[in-house]
Design an enzyme around this catalytic site. Structure first.
Site, PDB file in Angstrom:
ATOM      1  CG  HIS A 129      -3.754   7.161   2.930  1.00  0.00           C
ATOM      2  ND1 HIS A 129      -4.099   7.008   4.257  1.00  0.00           N
ATOM      3  CD2 HIS A 129      -3.366   5.935   2.522  1.00  0.00           C
ATOM      4  CE1 HIS A 129      -3.915   5.758   4.623  1.00  0.00           C
ATOM      5  NE2 HIS A 129      -3.479   5.077   3.586  1.00  0.00           N
ATOM      6  CG  ASP A 180      -2.114  -0.799   1.166  1.00  0.00           C
ATOM      7  OD1 ASP A 180      -2.203  -1.626   0.245  1.00  0.00           O
ATOM      8  OD2 ASP A 180      -2.991  -0.645   2.036  1.00  0.00           O
ATOM      9  CG  HIS A 226       2.264   0.334   4.366  1.00  0.00           C
ATOM     10  ND1 HIS A 226       1.893  -0.533   5.377  1.00  0.00           N
ATOM     11  CD2 HIS A 226       1.170   1.102   4.095  1.00  0.00           C
ATOM     12  CE1 HIS A 226       0.628  -0.302   5.704  1.00  0.00           C
ATOM     13  NE2 HIS A 226       0.169   0.687   4.956  1.00  0.00           N
ATOM     14  CG  HIS A 252      -4.077   2.899  -0.748  1.00  0.00           C
ATOM     15  ND1 HIS A 252      -5.069   2.210  -0.090  1.00  0.00           N
ATOM     16  CD2 HIS A 252      -3.228   3.349   0.232  1.00  0.00           C
ATOM     17  CE1 HIS A 252      -4.827   2.225   1.217  1.00  0.00           C
ATOM     18  NE2 HIS A 252      -3.739   2.923   1.441  1.00  0.00           N
TER      19      HIS A 252
END
Length: 262
Positions: A124, A69, A214, A120
């Site tokens: 965010h 991510d 990540h 994504h």
């Protein structure tokens, strides 16, 4: 569906730090989510239908999906080198602002090397704190930015912090995006200890699992070779999220999440 308590908006930095910390809240299986096994079962059980793209049948093989991510970042090219060397496909849920727009050549490389490119959001933000128009903007800007680089819009998205509701699902459906959550997290936002990241993933790994990591944190990419080697030793086959669901296909708006082993 999951609903947030109505609260004030949080900025991208806060959301990134908190992203993996909510996995306990997401640990149980809800009637509103679909497991990889359910997705495969809906598509049929004959031998021809049971084989995913790439010749992997996750109804029979011990499959696990490695996902990353909030990239790409400075360490993503090295991660791609590792994945290429290990012959492991992954799914990358890319962040638009300061990531997709900053590293377009890395985005292209992710796609060119056979990994799944997914969405994504742009900044965010927690989508359940936004109205429908704002959710659409967060997702569609990243869709367009990725398509400009790769020639293809993603079909998968991961909501920040795993937070989704009916509005997010409706907008995702309109944009052709299925929602993908996870069952394994190293909470790598909270540590640079590579050994600890590796340990946390290995302790939680299970068949049909989806691993959340990540590629923007310093301790994560160095942990990946050891994670891959040990899980392969344990008999796991690494697949992308679409391969994990095959012969089923991710349906826009639907939330996909594996069941965790007891």
């Amino acid at each position: 569906m999951f609903r947030t308590k109505s609260g004030r908006r949080r900025g991208p930095a806060f959301a990134l730090l908190a992203a993996a910390s909510l996995v306990l809240a997401l640990g149980g299986c809800s009637a509103d989510t679909v497991t990889p096994g359910d997705a495969r079962g809906k598509a049929g059980t004959d031998d021809k239908a049971g084989t995913a793209a790439g010749g992997v049948d996750c109804a029979r093989a011990k499959c696990i999906a490695l996902t990353f991510d909030a990239g790409p970042g400075k360490d993503t090219p090295h991660l791609l080198d590792v994945l290429k060397e290990k012959k492991v496909p992954a799914t990358f849920f890319l962040l638009g602002k300061k990531h997709v727009d900053r590293y377009p050549e890395v985005v292209k490389r992710i796609a060119d090397e056979g990994h799944e490119v997914a969405n994504h959001t742009w900044t965010h933000q927690v989508l359940t704190d936004l109205d429908a128009a704002e959710v659409r903007d967060e997702l569609s800007r990243t869709q367009d930015a990725i398509a400009k680089i790769t020639g293809r819009k993603p079909t998968l998205m991961r909501p920040p912090q795993g937070r989704t509701d009916d509005t997010v699902s409706d907008v995702s459906r309109d944009l052709g995006l299925a929602q993908v959550l996870w069952s394994v997290t190293a909470k790598d936002y909270s540590t640079t200890d590579t050994a600890l990241i590796r340990q946390r993933v290995l302790e939680q790994a299970h068949a049909d699992g989806i691993i959340l990591l990540h590629d923007i944190y310093d301790g994560t990419v160095p942990a990946v070779p050891g994670i891959i080697d040990e899980l392969k030793r344990q008999g796991y086959t690494f697949v992308t999220v679409p391969q994990l669901l095959a012969p089923g296909k991710a349906e826009p708006g639907v939330v996909y999440r594996p069941e965790k082993d007891d």
